[in-house]
Design a protein around this motif. Structure first.
Motif, PDB file in Angstrom:
ATOM      1  N   ASP A  18       0.875  -1.055  -0.006  1.00 47.12           N
ATOM      2  CA  ASP A  18       0.027   0.062  -0.064  1.00 47.12           C
ATOM      3  C   ASP A  18       0.922   1.221  -0.139  1.00 47.12           C
ATOM      4  OD1 ASP A  18       0.889  -0.321   2.631  1.00 47.12           O
ATOM      5  OD2 ASP A  18      -0.922   0.291   3.629  1.00 47.12           O
ATOM      6  N   ASP A  19       2.196   1.055  -0.282  1.00 49.57           N
ATOM      7  CA  ASP A  19       2.993   2.534  -0.454  1.00 49.57           C
ATOM      8  C   ASP A  19       2.616   3.068  -1.475  1.00 49.57           C
ATOM      9  OD1 ASP A  19       5.356   3.959  -0.860  1.00 49.57           O
ATOM     10  OD2 ASP A  19       6.498   2.898   0.526  1.00 49.57           O
ATOM     11  N   ILE A  20       2.571   4.523  -1.298  1.00 46.57           N
ATOM     12  CA  ILE A  20       2.028   5.464  -2.015  1.00 46.57           C
ATOM     13  C   ILE A  20       3.182   5.568  -3.623  1.00 46.57           C
ATOM     14  CG2 ILE A  20       3.722   7.491  -1.383  1.00 46.57           C
ATOM     15  CD1 ILE A  20      -0.092   8.019  -2.350  1.00 46.57           C
ATOM     16  N   ARG A  21       4.437   5.080  -3.314  1.00 49.19           N
ATOM     17  CA  ARG A  21       5.113   5.211  -4.358  1.00 49.19           C
ATOM     18  C   ARG A  21       4.894   3.929  -5.624  1.00 49.19           C
ATOM     19  NH1 ARG A  21      10.519   5.045  -0.786  1.00 49.19           N
ATOM     20  NH2 ARG A  21       8.907   4.023   0.647  1.00 49.19           N
ATOM     21  N   LYS A  60       1.881   3.327  -6.567  1.00 50.71           N
ATOM     22  CA  LYS A  60       0.487   3.578  -7.034  1.00 50.71           C
ATOM     23  C   LYS A  60       0.706   3.842  -8.485  1.00 50.71           C
ATOM     24  CE  LYS A  60      -1.979   3.375  -3.424  1.00 50.71           C
ATOM     25  NZ  LYS A  60      -2.454   1.996  -3.035  1.00 50.71           N
TER      26      LYS A  60
END
Length: 180
Positions: free
Chosen positions: A123-126, A128
């Motif tokens: 679920d890391d923003i990077r 996405k």
């Protein structure tokens, strides 16, 4: 006179409608622009045991071009690895480790090990904006020492061999001798 007036009315209608569509299309393009830029700098490789894929890797080079002739920034990658035997397979990312058995995999850039390793959660923003993100893969941000314009990221295993992922800071077609 009537034809000239009708011509101006049609042009005004077309221009008015296209400006609304243009804004929507531009917003849609800007939303996916980062995804497509990352996709252009992504390479993938697989290691096989006969006809069976035992390991799959995707690597995206996080490079932004600049005009600095003395650019010495480190090379940063987001990598994703997937193994057939996820429980026993081990990605060897530390420079002090070596391949000790058939379940160890190593990743080097021009024979150099990563100088910084950051494991990424799903679920890391990077992640996405990246393609090839799966729930069963393992993801890392790796930093390597500065490399020249063209370089190889090599994915290796003692039993299954190695595959090179070729990256370039300039478009790859510059290196080919074929015409279009």
């Amino acid at each position: 006179m009537l034809k000239l007036f009708m011509g101006w009315v049609v042009i005004a209608l077309l221009v008015g409608c296209s400006s609304k569509e243009e804004r929507v299309l531009l917003a849609s393009f800007q939303k996916t622009d980062a995804y497509h830029k990352h996709l252009q700098r992504t390479e993938k490789a697989e290691l096989f045991d006969g006809n069976t894929s035992v390991a799959f890797i995707t690597a995206t080079h996080l490079y932004t071009a600049n005009n600095d002739k003395n650019d010495t920034r480190d090379e940063v990658f987001i990598i994703g690895v997937q193994f057939e035997d996820n429980d026993n397979a081990r990605m060897t990312l530390d420079k002090n480790e070596t391949l000790t058995n058939d379940n160890d995999y190593i990743l080097t850039l021009n024979k150099n090990h990563a100088i910084k390793v950051i494991p990424l959660s799903h679920d890391d923003i990077r992640l996405k904006e990246f393609s090839f993100v799966t729930s069963w893969g393992k993801y890392y941000e790796l930093t390597y020492p500065h490399a020249k314009v063209r370089f190889s990221l090599v994915f290796s295993n003692a039993r299954y061999g190695d595959k090179a992922l070729i990256f370039s800071k300039i478009p790859k077609f510059v290196y080919t001798k074929k015409g279009f």
